[in-house]
Write a protein that holds these residues in place. Structure first.
Motif: not given
Ligand code: MLT
Length: 411
Positions: A28-29, A34-35, A369-372
């Motif tokens: 994902y990263q 940039d997330v 969606d929450a980047h958690v």
């Protein structure tokens, strides 16, 4: 010549849970550089080592640099200076007496709980709470005690003791005879605890069924609630039927430093194939002496510093910091109407996904969606399906931010 593999490895799930999560997060990263992800997945501490611990660590390293204080191999079981402090501070304070020879210093509760099953024959029946720390199951699969995994996610020869909302996360005693029972309290992953009376039922069961309890107390230092036992040896009769594992990982930020210990009381006996009694303590001692060369001297000195007055104070500050985070998570999730468990005597918060969304799908929602980063409950066993675990091992600021992000999600 052909080398035959241990076929049991073919029965195991492809990736260790936390390796699989790391793989997904990395993917994902890479796609979204940039997330800014907030990582609340694996239970890895974030606070630095306490000052007193660090000083002891440095001093011991310096000792190794001088001819007159240099040390080579240490005792496989650990240095007496640490063992004595363990007994004095972790056990005598709760009324438990131990001999030095009953404490084995090691490099982690993961290794100890994974290795301990080697002492037992392959035909023992093991019981685990479900959901469960995957090491207990996987190490027994590797050793040939599990049989195959069915479509329902259960291994055919393992006895699972479900812990869900329905039973308030208190496992029922097995209906059948089991030999080896893994208990972890405060629990990983649910963050829930057992009272002394509840734990006593397990000790009684073990006596009645000639069973052995492998008790993982790695999260003991988070206990605040009275009547929640810090050690299984607080329960009468436990010394004859239990082995206990503890770790400095979460207590003192030793996840990277590596130091832990296990207590094998001299009173524990098991049977050989002819029905004769065999004392467990010398077996573990023999196993460790053969396969382990002990924890490094500076690490044991660093661990010992935790027991100094200053050390205790500094460690407690870190623990309080994580406990405060746990409160933020609990309250944040409750505020948006989720059913939340744990997080009181534990760094782990366990919650039911909204609208019965399955664990991995909700893991993806939290990530995308929450980047958690979370841990999907299903990764801990079939009864973890429909739940998510978050950890309080992050900065306070990130924890608050994560709750804000999650509260904006629409389900
Ligand atoms: C976890 O996240 O469950 C822990 O980090 C596991 C461990 O201590 O090995």
């Amino acid at each position: 010549m052909a080398v035959n593999v241990n076929d049991n490895f073919g029965l195991i799930q492809n990736n260790y849970l936390f390796v699989e999560i790391a793989r997904r997060v990395e993917e994902y990263q890479k796609a979204n550089p940039d997330v800014e992800l907030i990582k609340m997945g694996i239970g890895d501490v974030t606070r630095p080592l306490a000052k007193t611990v660090l000083k002891a660590f440095h001093d011991a390293v310096d000792e190794l640099g001088q001819a007159d204080t240099f040390r080579g191999y240490g005792p496989e079981q650990g240095y007496d200076f640490l063992i004595e402090d363990v007994i004095k501070n972790d056990y005598n304070t709760i009324g438990v007496e131990l001999k030095n020879s009953e404490v084995f210093i090691s490099d982690g509760a993961k290794c100890d709980t994974g290795n301990f099953q080697e002492l037992f024959s392959a035909d023992n029946t093991i019981a685990v709470t479900d959901p469960v720390y995957p090491v207990y199951v996987d190490s027994n699969v590797m050793a040939g005690r599990s049989g195959k995994m069915g479509d329902d996610g259960f291994y055919e020869n393992i006895v699972y003791l479900p812990c869900t909302e329905e039973n308030d996360f208190v496992p029922a005693l097995p209906e059948e005879d089991v030999d080896i029972i893994y208990l972890c309290y405060p629990n990983n992953p649910t963050g829930t605890t057992l009272t002394k009376d509840q734990l006593k039922e397990w000790v009684d069961y073990a006596h009645e069924h000639d069973a052995l309890i492998l008790f993982d107390a790695a999260y003991e230092s988070f206990i605040k609630t009275e009547n929640v036992p810090h050690s299984i040896f607080e329960i009468e009769g436990a010394k004859e039927v239990a082995v206990e594992f503890r770790s400095y990982s979460k207590v003192a930020g030793f996840t990277g430093t590596r130091c832990a210990y296990c207590v094998v009381p001299e009173e524990v006996y098991v049977k050989d194939s002819e029905g004769n009694d065999v004392q467990l303590n010398p077996l573990w001692n023999r196993r460790q002496s053969t396969k382990f060369n002990g924890v490094s001297y500076p690490v044991q000195r660093a661990a010992q510093a935790i027991y100094t007055e200053e050390g205790k104070k500094e460690i407690q500050e870190n623990l309080d910091y994580y406990v405060e985070n746990a409160k933020v998570i609990r309250e944040g999730l409750e505020k948006i109407g989720l059913h939340v468990y744990g997080g009181v005597d534990s760094p782990y918060i366990w919650f039911k996904t909204p609208n019965d969304i399955d664990s991995w799908s909700f893991f993806d929602i939290l990530l995308n969606d929450a980047h958690v980063v979370s841990t999907p409950g299903a990764g801990f066993g079939p009864s973890g399906e429909g739940y998510i675990r978050l950890t309080s091992f992050n900065t306070y600021e990130n924890t608050v931010e994560a709750m804000e992000r999650i509260s904006k999600l629409e389900f």
